[in-house]
Scaffold this motif. Structure first.
Motif, PDB file in Angstrom:
ATOM      1  N   ILE A  77      79.763  24.561   4.069  1.00 56.52           N
ATOM      2  CA  ILE A  77      79.431  25.835   4.353  1.00 56.52           C
ATOM      3  C   ILE A  77      77.930  26.223   3.575  1.00 56.52           C
ATOM      4  CG2 ILE A  77      80.070  28.193   4.158  1.00 56.52           C
ATOM      5  CD1 ILE A  77      83.091  27.283   4.845  1.00 56.52           C
ATOM      6  N   TYR A  78      78.029  25.995   2.403  1.00 54.52           N
ATOM      7  CA  TYR A  78      77.054  26.356   1.377  1.00 54.52           C
ATOM      8  C   TYR A  78      75.859  25.702   1.779  1.00 54.52           C
ATOM      9  CZ  TYR A  78      74.200  27.392  -2.608  1.00 54.52           C
ATOM     10  OH  TYR A  78      73.252  27.878  -3.365  1.00 54.52           O
ATOM     11  N   LEU A 113      74.548  27.220   4.995  1.00 54.59           N
ATOM     12  CA  LEU A 113      73.965  28.615   4.810  1.00 54.59           C
ATOM     13  C   LEU A 113      72.737  28.644   4.084  1.00 54.59           C
ATOM     14  CD1 LEU A 113      77.066  30.549   3.002  1.00 54.59           C
ATOM     15  CD2 LEU A 113      76.048  30.771   5.354  1.00 54.59           C
ATOM     16  N   GLU A 114      72.416  27.408   3.347  1.00 53.54           N
ATOM     17  CA  GLU A 114      70.904  27.012   2.787  1.00 53.54           C
ATOM     18  C   GLU A 114      69.901  26.926   3.891  1.00 53.54           C
ATOM     19  OE1 GLU A 114      71.026  25.148  -1.484  1.00 53.54           O
ATOM     20  OE2 GLU A 114      71.908  23.964   0.359  1.00 53.54           O
ATOM     21  N   GLU A 153      73.678  31.617   8.173  1.00 50.59           N
ATOM     22  CA  GLU A 153      74.691  32.637   7.856  1.00 50.59           C
ATOM     23  C   GLU A 153      74.807  33.546   9.459  1.00 50.59           C
ATOM     24  OE1 GLU A 153      74.023  37.044   6.090  1.00 50.59           O
ATOM     25  OE2 GLU A 153      72.929  35.452   5.112  1.00 50.59           O
ATOM     26  N   ASN A 154      74.071  33.451  10.211  1.00 50.62           N
ATOM     27  CA  ASN A 154      74.208  34.381  11.428  1.00 50.62           C
ATOM     28  C   ASN A 154      74.629  33.275  12.717  1.00 50.62           C
ATOM     29  OD1 ASN A 154      73.946  37.015  10.607  1.00 50.62           O
ATOM     30  ND2 ASN A 154      71.502  36.296  10.432  1.00 50.62           N
ATOM     31  N   ILE A 201      80.615  33.263  -2.366  1.00 52.54           N
ATOM     32  CA  ILE A 201      80.080  33.459  -0.986  1.00 52.54           C
ATOM     33  C   ILE A 201      80.537  34.962  -0.793  1.00 52.54           C
ATOM     34  CG2 ILE A 201      80.686  33.066   1.570  1.00 52.54           C
ATOM     35  CD1 ILE A 201      79.520  30.643   0.344  1.00 52.54           C
ATOM     36  N   ILE A 245      79.038  37.766   4.269  1.00 52.37           N
ATOM     37  CA  ILE A 245      78.841  36.640   4.871  1.00 52.37           C
ATOM     38  C   ILE A 245      80.055  35.942   5.207  1.00 52.37           C
ATOM     39  CG2 ILE A 245      78.509  34.161   4.379  1.00 52.37           C
ATOM     40  CD1 ILE A 245      75.975  34.939   2.480  1.00 52.37           C
ATOM     41  N   LYS A 265      81.217  37.514   8.617  1.00 52.56           N
ATOM     42  CA  LYS A 265      80.412  36.914   9.585  1.00 52.56           C
ATOM     43  C   LYS A 265      81.163  35.485   9.963  1.00 52.56           C
ATOM     44  CE  LYS A 265      75.994  38.846   8.467  1.00 52.56           C
ATOM     45  NZ  LYS A 265      74.575  38.666   8.107  1.00 52.56           N
ATOM     46  N   LEU A 266      81.412  34.705   8.900  1.00 53.80           N
ATOM     47  CA  LEU A 266      82.006  33.531   9.281  1.00 53.80           C
ATOM     48  C   LEU A 266      83.481  33.433   9.848  1.00 53.80           C
ATOM     49  CD1 LEU A 266      81.277  31.549   5.937  1.00 53.80           C
ATOM     50  CD2 LEU A 266      79.568  31.836   8.147  1.00 53.80           C
ATOM     51  N   ASN A 309      80.195  36.502  13.775  1.00 49.83           N
ATOM     52  CA  ASN A 309      79.391  35.742  14.373  1.00 49.83           C
ATOM     53  C   ASN A 309      79.975  35.376  15.819  1.00 49.83           C
ATOM     54  OD1 ASN A 309      77.371  35.622  12.571  1.00 49.83           O
ATOM     55  ND2 ASN A 309      78.003  33.716  11.432  1.00 49.83           N
TER      56      ASN A 309
END
Length: 81
Positions: free
Chosen positions: A15-16, A19-20, A24-25, A60, A64, A67-68, A72
């Motif tokens: 996940i990280y 996101l990097e 995120e969206n 996190i 965010i 959204k996850l 989203n």
């Protein structure tokens, strides 16, 4: 099979990384609890609270995580509130 080691930590790393890369969206949790081979810590939907607590402990953000979890996906299906 793409997860290795401790399941929550492995999910966090994936996940990280997403996101990097700006995900995120764009990423959302899904599940296959009706017959998939799933590691014991993720064996059923009631373990999602444990996963969420773990992700929050790894910084996190709540925004965010929402959204996850659903934001989203709602946006993808045109069901935003």
């Amino acid at each position: 099979e793409f997860l290795s080691g401790e399941p929550f930590e492995s999910l966090y790393r994936n996940i990280y990384h997403a996101l990097e890369l700006g995900g995120e969206n764009n990423i959302a949790f899904g599940s296959d609890f009706d017959g998939a081979e799933i590691d014991l810590p993720l064996k059923s939907v009631d373990k999602m609270n444990d996963l969420c607590d773990y992700l929050l402990s790894k910084e996190i953000s709540h925004q965010i995580l929402e959204k996850l979890l659903f934001g989203n996906a709602l946006r993808l299906f045109g069901k935003e509130e």
